[in-house]
Design a protein around this motif. Structure first.
Motif, short mmCIF file in Angstrom:
data_model
loop_
_atom_site.label_atom_id
_atom_site.label_comp_id
_atom_site.label_asym_id
_atom_site.label_seq_id
_atom_site.Cartn_x
_atom_site.Cartn_y
_atom_site.Cartn_z
N LEU A 47 0.84 -1.20 0.00
CA LEU A 47 0.00 0.00 0.00
C LEU A 47 0.87 1.25 0.00
O LEU A 47 0.55 2.24 -0.67
CB LEU A 47 -0.93 -0.01 1.22
CG LEU A 47 -2.00 1.08 1.28
CD1 LEU A 47 -2.84 1.08 0.01
CD2 LEU A 47 -2.89 0.88 2.50
N TYR A 63 0.90 4.32 -2.68
CA TYR A 63 0.84 5.75 -2.35
C TYR A 63 1.89 6.53 -3.13
O TYR A 63 1.60 7.58 -3.72
CB TYR A 63 1.09 5.96 -0.85
CG TYR A 63 0.00 5.51 0.08
CD1 TYR A 63 -1.32 5.41 -0.34
CD2 TYR A 63 0.29 5.19 1.40
CE1 TYR A 63 -2.32 5.00 0.52
CE2 TYR A 63 -0.71 4.78 2.28
CZ TYR A 63 -2.01 4.68 1.84
OH TYR A 63 -2.99 4.28 2.69
N GLU A 103 -6.12 3.96 -1.63
CA GLU A 103 -6.40 2.91 -0.65
C GLU A 103 -7.72 2.21 -0.96
O GLU A 103 -7.85 0.99 -0.84
CB GLU A 103 -6.43 3.50 0.76
CG GLU A 103 -6.42 2.46 1.86
CD GLU A 103 -6.17 3.06 3.23
OE1 GLU A 103 -6.29 2.32 4.23
OE2 GLU A 103 -5.86 4.26 3.31
N TYR A 123 -7.15 -0.02 -3.87
CA TYR A 123 -6.33 -1.14 -3.40
C TYR A 123 -7.22 -2.17 -2.68
O TYR A 123 -7.09 -3.37 -2.90
CB TYR A 123 -5.26 -0.59 -2.45
CG TYR A 123 -4.13 -1.54 -2.14
CD1 TYR A 123 -3.00 -1.61 -2.95
CD2 TYR A 123 -4.16 -2.35 -1.01
CE1 TYR A 123 -1.94 -2.46 -2.65
CE2 TYR A 123 -3.11 -3.21 -0.70
CZ TYR A 123 -2.01 -3.25 -1.52
OH TYR A 123 -0.96 -4.09 -1.22
N ASN A 166 -11.90 4.26 6.38
CA ASN A 166 -11.31 5.30 5.54
C ASN A 166 -12.07 6.62 5.66
O ASN A 166 -11.50 7.70 5.53
CB ASN A 166 -11.31 4.85 4.08
CG ASN A 166 -9.92 4.53 3.59
OD1 ASN A 166 -8.96 4.57 4.36
ND2 ASN A 166 -9.79 4.22 2.32
#
Length: 391
Positions: free
Chosen positions: A61, A65, A143, A146, A381
């Protein structure tokens, strides 16, 4: 006469032996070449082209980014907006410096020297904050993509398990049918169940590929890049902040809140300047007073909206957490039911209807658990998004 035929037969045998040796030699050579070609083909992946299938790109992850921050176009545009705001502020300061403080005799001069500079300085701060928020929002967006890939990968595994169970069931039903302890209808239904499971697997594999494409686009990679996330989608409970804590953070960091406060600051400055040059009951002063009151109400309204967003977000996380707990319990129960139905059918005290029903329930429970964990991850999130979101 017999001697003559004997010589002829001897010559024929010699010729035959020579021919046989030549054929054997040719066959051996041909066989060796064929075996060599086969070995070479196996070494190159069986295609004979010499190119092995490219391995998937494993990506953490954090690496995702970094790629997104490097390639994201919206982020680059936000950086340019910040540069533009700096230029506007510099120009406002330059224009203000052209007006000597002792020579400010009109309202227009005062607004140019004091209001415009303050306005541009605040705009520069907003642009800087917008850039920082754009960075964080880019990471949050990545994210999410992902997690989409992780979810799709888990669903492929769920569907693969369903196919394996369906294959085992079909083999068992066929065995019982041959032994005379099952009917043809059960065999047909087992075959249909397998076909359905295979179709679900194909759909899951397509969803996985689509999720990969979306993530690649967000990262600025070629859409056909075969990405394999290094992480796994799993339930990780988070300790929730209080409404007061999260609201305080959101009021300090949200861009829409900062814009509302800046508007109030400029409205206050404008009003103070106007009443410094005109009586409070003039048309301009009264209009500026109204604009100031509206700006104050906008700030109050924005604070109320943010508090509502925070409460809603915390509720969604709590709700998603509860769903994970429920679906996990249902999954355990479905596994037990399937195991029991399978064993009962094997020893002849249960029906295939029981097995098929338990199979469907288990596949459904597995899919719902994956969905619940995914939704909980997205809900967490939102705890970040609620402190950054702009109007």
């Amino acid at each position: 006469m017999s001697r003559k035929w004997g010589l002829k037969l001897g010559l024929l045998c010699v010729v035959a032996l020579l021919l046989f040796g030549a054929v054997n030699s040719s066959l051996a050579e041909t066989t060796g070449l064929a075996q060599g070609a086969t070995n070479a083909q196996q070494e190159t992946g069986g295609s004979g082209t010499g190119s092995a299938k490219a391995s998937a790109k494993t990506l953490t992850l954090e690496e995702a980014y970094e790629l997104a921050l490097e390639n994201n176009i919206d982020l680059k545009k936000a950086a340019l907006d910040y540069d533009s705001a700096i230029i506007d502020a510099d120009q406002a300061y330059y224009n203000a410096d052209e007006i000597d403080g002792d020579s400010v005799n009109t309202l227009q001069d005062a607004q140019t020297k004091y209001v415009s500079t303050k306005q541009k300085a605040l705009a520069e701060d907003i642009a800087k904050q917008a850039y920082e928020i754009a960075r964080e929002q880019t990471k949050i967006l990545v994210e999410g993509y992902y997690y989409d890939v992780l979810k799709a990968d888990n669903m492929v595994k769920v569907r693969e398990a369903s196919v394996k169970r369906a294959q085992e069931q079909l083999a068992l039903v066929q065995k019982k049918f041959r032994a005379g302890s099952a009917i043809k209808t059960d065999v047909n239904r087992a075959e249909i169940n397998l076909a359905s499971a295979q179709a679900d697997l194909a759909n899951a594999q397509r969803d996985y590929k689509n999720a990969q494409v979306a993530l690649n686009k967000a990262l600025g990679l070629d859409v056909n890049t075969d990405i394999k996330p290094a992480q796994v989608l799993k339930y990780e409970k988070v300790t929730l902040p209080s409404v007061e804590e999260l609201t305080k953070q959101a009021l300090e960091t949200r861009l829409d809140m900062q814009k509302a406060r800046n508007t109030q600051t400029i409205a206050q400055l404008n009003y103070d300047l106007v009443v410094g040059y005109q009586a409070p009951n003039t048309f301009m002063a009264r209009k500026n007073k109204i604009e100031l009151e509206k700006a104050k109400l906008d700030v109050l309204q924005q604070e109320q909206s943010i508090r509502a967003d925070v409460i809603s977000t915390l509720f969604q996380v709590q709700k998603a957490d509860e769903v994970v707990t429920i679906t996990a319990r249902n999954l355990d129960q479905a596994k037990d039911n399937y195991s029991l139905a399978q064993k009962r059918y094997q020893i002849g005290v249960g029906t295939y209807d029981n097995v098929l029903g338990a199979t469907v329930d288990l596949a459904d429970a597995e899919a719902k658990y994956v969905e619940a964990v995914y939704n909980y991850s997205l809900a967490k999130n939102q705890l970040k998004t609620v402190t950054l979101v702009s109007e």
